[in-house]
Motif scaffolding. Sequence first.
Motif, short mmCIF file in Angstrom:
data_model
loop_
_atom_site.label_atom_id
_atom_site.label_comp_id
_atom_site.label_asym_id
_atom_site.label_seq_id
_atom_site.Cartn_x
_atom_site.Cartn_y
_atom_site.Cartn_z
N VAL A 9 52.39 -70.46 13.12
CA VAL A 9 52.47 -70.53 14.32
C VAL A 9 51.37 -69.55 14.96
N MET A 10 51.41 -68.48 14.26
CA MET A 10 50.70 -67.10 14.85
C MET A 10 49.12 -67.41 14.87
N ALA A 11 49.00 -68.08 13.54
CA ALA A 11 47.53 -68.35 13.39
C ALA A 11 46.81 -69.25 14.27
N GLN A 12 47.83 -70.35 14.71
CA GLN A 12 47.46 -71.30 15.72
C GLN A 12 47.07 -70.50 17.05
N MET A 13 48.23 -70.01 17.39
CA MET A 13 48.29 -69.21 18.75
C MET A 13 47.05 -68.29 18.95
N GLY B 168 55.37 -71.01 20.71
CA GLY B 168 54.21 -70.25 20.08
C GLY B 168 54.29 -68.82 20.28
N ALA B 169 54.43 -68.29 21.74
CA ALA B 169 54.29 -67.01 22.25
C ALA B 169 55.53 -66.27 21.48
N PHE B 170 56.94 -66.90 21.48
CA PHE B 170 57.76 -66.30 20.78
C PHE B 170 57.74 -65.99 19.17
N PHE B 171 57.17 -66.89 18.60
CA PHE B 171 57.33 -66.97 17.11
C PHE B 171 55.98 -65.93 16.65
N GLY C 36 61.98 -73.99 31.15
CA GLY C 36 61.03 -74.43 32.01
C GLY C 36 60.06 -73.29 32.16
N GLU C 37 60.05 -72.07 31.87
CA GLU C 37 59.37 -70.84 32.11
C GLU C 37 58.77 -70.18 30.72
N GLY C 38 58.84 -71.23 29.72
CA GLY C 38 58.34 -70.57 28.31
C GLY C 38 56.75 -70.13 28.51
N ALA D 244 52.04 -64.23 28.55
CA ALA D 244 51.91 -62.92 29.55
C ALA D 244 52.56 -61.73 28.49
N VAL D 245 53.84 -62.04 28.04
CA VAL D 245 54.40 -61.06 27.19
C VAL D 245 53.67 -60.81 26.00
N LEU D 246 53.20 -62.01 25.36
CA LEU D 246 52.38 -61.86 24.13
C LEU D 246 51.16 -60.96 24.39
N LYS D 247 50.50 -61.24 25.52
CA LYS D 247 49.18 -60.62 25.60
C LYS D 247 49.41 -58.90 25.94
N LYS D 248 50.60 -58.58 26.57
CA LYS D 248 50.94 -57.29 26.68
C LYS D 248 51.07 -56.61 25.40
#
Length: 362
Positions: free
Chosen positions: A125-129, A289-292, A332-334, A339-343
């Motif tokens: 998942v990380m590679a895909q993201m 995707g962002a979570f994992f 509905g706000e995944g 934005a959390v990932l980018k930060k």
Amino acid sequence: MSRKKQETKVLCPGCGTEFAIADKEFAATGTVIGKNSDLGTVYPVVAGHNSPAGLPKGARERIEALRGAGVDVSCLFAMQGAEGGEYIASNKDGKLTILDDNDPIFGSIMAQGTVPNNRLFRRWVMAQMFHMMSYTHYREKEPAGVTEMIHRKGYDYQWKMLLNELHAQMKMEHKDITGFAERNRWFNRDVVLAIASDYVNALKKHVGNLETRKCKGVPYKRIHGRNIFVEDLQSKLYYPLSIAITHIRHALDATQLYNAVRQFNDRRIRLPWGTPQSKAWMDAYKGAGAFFTMQNLIRFHSCTAVNDRGRRLDKYQSLAFLSAKAEEYKNGEGWRLLAVLKKMLADNNINIKKKMAAWRKK
């Protein structure tokens, strides 16, 4: 038949380093070791080393390593000993037990280490993201963006991905409770119902735009190679899908949900490649995707989070912070997790393109 003599090797039990030994046998206190000793692999006792090779020392680190290896750790917790040491305790089936270093549960760590290989879900998942976040079109300066990259996969990709995801959850539901809960947070019955409903609406719009033909004065539509009279669209096209949606709505577990979605997909008529993907699926896809990706960064790449008050957290606080954010944004706000990932990437000075280039070299 004579047995083939095996080469003697001496490996460090802590890191696996092979010690140099003499070509000929020589005597040591109580032991005779040489390359021709026919002893196979020998693990010498190392002073101060109590844990098996590859096993983290701290209780919390061991629990995280077990989780990373795919073990259900919902019944495990770290506890402080009377003399200050840390132990892993289990309350499975209401029975409190302390796990020692030789417990069979640690075999999963010994088998693959604490760092997952490329085939494990989080790493994939990380590679895909990272790919979707960094891809830049030819002669463009800015990345295309995650939303555009997902759209480029085409409409049917969401159904292929959804079925694979639900099949994985079906296998995990009773074997990996924690992992199942983390994935079911994003792709669950409610989300699937929204995706199926979006499909029916998109299908009706597609059919409405098709040319109406006539056979002996009776109007019909040619839909994906099938000729259906307009008056039969409800009974032959939409009603079977409605029945399948009812089965989805009444699914009681992951197995029933997977089977209901597979039934719906079998009755589904393919829509044009460029049909917009379901908003519910898109949001779940981004959130998962962002979570994992963040979970993998925290567990295996020494990243930590900075909370909403600007405080730098440690590894375990970061995992708790991530879980709290995921719960907050799961309905509905995944997309907000992007934005959390980018930060997190910025807070840890991680350049995605440089990171991917380093992986390629490895």
